[in-house]
Enzyme design. Structure first.
Site, mmCIF file in Angstrom:
data_model
loop_
_atom_site.group_PDB
_atom_site.id
_atom_site.type_symbol
_atom_site.label_atom_id
_atom_site.label_comp_id
_atom_site.label_asym_id
_atom_site.label_seq_id
_atom_site.Cartn_x
_atom_site.Cartn_y
_atom_site.Cartn_z
ATOM 1 N N ARG A 157 24.603 -78.727 -37.061
ATOM 2 C CA ARG A 157 24.657 -78.966 -38.509
ATOM 3 C C ARG A 157 23.234 -79.064 -39.052
ATOM 4 O O ARG A 157 22.913 -78.541 -40.102
ATOM 5 C CB ARG A 157 25.452 -80.247 -38.850
ATOM 6 C CG ARG A 157 25.312 -80.608 -40.329
ATOM 7 C CD ARG A 157 26.337 -81.610 -40.853
ATOM 8 N NE ARG A 157 26.776 -82.590 -39.909
ATOM 9 C CZ ARG A 157 26.046 -83.622 -39.459
ATOM 10 N NH1 ARG A 157 24.827 -83.823 -39.902
ATOM 11 N NH2 ARG A 157 26.537 -84.445 -38.566
ATOM 12 N N TYR A 181 29.186 -67.162 -63.747
ATOM 13 C CA TYR A 181 30.193 -66.978 -62.701
ATOM 14 C C TYR A 181 31.237 -68.097 -62.832
ATOM 15 O O TYR A 181 30.878 -69.278 -62.916
ATOM 16 C CB TYR A 181 29.527 -67.015 -61.329
ATOM 17 C CG TYR A 181 30.518 -66.894 -60.199
ATOM 18 C CD1 TYR A 181 31.177 -65.690 -59.960
ATOM 19 C CD2 TYR A 181 30.827 -67.975 -59.385
ATOM 20 C CE1 TYR A 181 32.108 -65.570 -58.950
ATOM 21 C CE2 TYR A 181 31.758 -67.859 -58.363
ATOM 22 C CZ TYR A 181 32.395 -66.657 -58.162
ATOM 23 O OH TYR A 181 33.324 -66.550 -57.152
ATOM 24 N N ASP A 202 20.334 -67.943 -60.359
ATOM 25 C CA ASP A 202 21.334 -67.283 -59.515
ATOM 26 C C ASP A 202 20.995 -65.796 -59.515
ATOM 27 O O ASP A 202 21.176 -65.095 -60.508
ATOM 28 C CB ASP A 202 22.732 -67.548 -60.096
ATOM 29 C CG ASP A 202 23.850 -66.930 -59.248
ATOM 30 O OD1 ASP A 202 23.580 -65.978 -58.507
ATOM 31 O OD2 ASP A 202 24.999 -67.406 -59.367
ATOM 32 N N LYS A 241 27.845 -61.249 -51.461
ATOM 33 C CA LYS A 241 27.808 -60.025 -52.252
ATOM 34 C C LYS A 241 26.783 -59.046 -51.666
ATOM 35 O O LYS A 241 26.980 -58.564 -50.580
ATOM 36 C CB LYS A 241 27.517 -60.376 -53.717
ATOM 37 C CG LYS A 241 28.304 -61.605 -54.235
ATOM 38 C CD LYS A 241 29.807 -61.408 -54.268
ATOM 39 C CE LYS A 241 30.601 -62.695 -54.477
ATOM 40 N NZ LYS A 241 30.180 -63.520 -55.594
#
Ligand code: PLP
Length: 384
Positions: A51, A103, A175, A200
């Site tokens: 982690r 978004y 973004d 994406k």
């Protein structure tokens, strides 16, 4: 770092990468392990628990930092997990100014999750960045920018916004999912944080969900690393490997996305059944002049409106497409089409979504890298 001088196409392949120390593997191995042997308590080689850190994830984090011209990368389980980490820098009472054509998932996270924790969001049109100043008060901490926006392809002047952020000592996060660093590098334009849904274009093959952040400032990187480790929304080594592999062809894919995007935008603009085309490379685009100064090219995302603006016409066209797949998401090698009014933006009331231009007959394309003549023929038969 001397590496910063390398050209983008070289950095996409080599940025932050060296052959693996164990056996010289050219591609970083998928370190599918949760833990690492220690010789004595605390005696380890930089990795204790996956982690906190993992060599495959670290290789991806170096690669994204390199292509965004940043110093530090952080990878997360999804784009939204990356955004979640940014908002966790804030405290109750803090305020955020965000682009309004956003978004949907980012909007939902801000509005439906973080507002419950006492953080306030202002969603505004930033096409004229001077309007931002009117929303700044002593609680404002962060400006959130998406450019090009989804699905209207508005372009926000990153340099202009960064001037305002600097003036008021606010963090600026961008973004960069739609543009990718092939088209624009927000850190070079004054942003503090770059965010990607690597799901994406960075991944590029529609086979993985992952998010990244890139920053230059060491203190900011440390705070985000603390949140990444404390909240734990990390990505696994296999997914890290897939995105790393995607990045190695980002420049060649983007070049073709842009070429195909241009040809299709022109085809649609000339088509007598099409009322409007939104692609930042067209002279008719309202922010074309800003796009020209901050982007190297204009990408493969296009939205357009069918003449007469009838809901049924748009639905029929997306159903009739054969090569374009009707699906959410974007940025993969294959072409996708979507109908925002019934899909991604269906949860927004009609009057509200029409204010930002998302009318009933708006169709959004993610133009892939297939043969452009086949794509144009597909659109021609579906619109006819
Ligand atoms: C998809 C997307 C996100 C969210 O990313 P996930 O990987 O789906 O969590 C954020 N911003 C933009 C612009 C996106 O397209």
């Amino acid at each position: 770092m001397a590496e910063k001088k390398l050209k983008f196409n070289t950095k996409a392949i080599h940025g932050g990468q060296t052959p693996d120390k164990a056996y010289g593997a050219v591609m970083p191995p998928i370190y599918q392990t949760s833990t690492y042997a220690q010789t004595t308590p605390g005696g380890h080689q930089g990795y204790e628990y996956s982690r906190s850190n993992n060599p495959t994830r670290a290789a991806l984090e170096r690669a994204v930092a390199s292509i965004e011209n940043g110093n530090f990368g952080l990878a997360f389980a999804s784009g939204l997990a990356a955004i979640d980490a940014v908002v966790k820098l804030l405290q109750p009472g803090d305020e955020v100014i965000s682009t309004n054509d956003l978004y949907g998932g980012s909007y939902r996270l801000f509005k439906k999750v973080f507002e419950h924790y006492g953080i306030k969001f202002h969603f505004i049109d930033m096409q004229d960045c001077e309007t931002i100043g009117g929303y700044v008060n002593e609680n404002t901490k962060l400006i959130w920018v998406e450019t090009p926006t989804n699905p209207m392809m508005n372009i926000i002047d990153i340099k202009g916004v960064s001037k305002i952020a600097r003036e008021h000592k606010l963090l600026l996060a961008v973004d960069n999912t739609f543009a990718t660093p092939f088209l624009q590098t927000p850190l070079d334009l004054g942003a503090d944080i770059v965010m990607h849904s690597a799901t994406k274009y960075l991944g590029g093959h529609s086979d993985v969900v992952l998010g990244v952040l890139v920053v230059n400032d060491k203190r900011l990187a440390d705070r985000l690393y603390f949140i990444q480790n404390a909240s734990g929304a990390i990505c696994g080594p296999m997914d890290s490997f897939l995105v790393l592999r995607g990045i190695k062809t980002l420049h060649v894919r983007m070049q073709r996305h842009c070429e195909n995007g241009k040809a299709i935008a022109r085809f649609l603009e000339d088509h007598d059944k099409i009322e409007k085309v939104y692609w930042p490379g067209l002279e008719s685009h309202p922010n074309h002049h800003v796009a020209k100064t901050q982007m190297n090219d204009f990408g493969g995302m296009i939205s357009f409106v069918i003449e007469g603006n009838r809901y049924e016409d748009a639905v029929r066209i997306v159903e009739r497409l054969k090569i374009f797949t009707l699906a959410e998401s974007l940025g993969g090698v294959e072409s996708l089409a979507g109908h925002p009014a019934s899909m991604t933006h269906a949860s927004i009331p009609k009057a509200e979504r029409e204010k930002s231009g998302i009318v009933d007959a708006l169709i959004r394309l993610s133009v892939g890298i297939e043969d452009v003549n086949d794509l144009i023929e597909d659109l021609r038969q579906a619109i006819a």
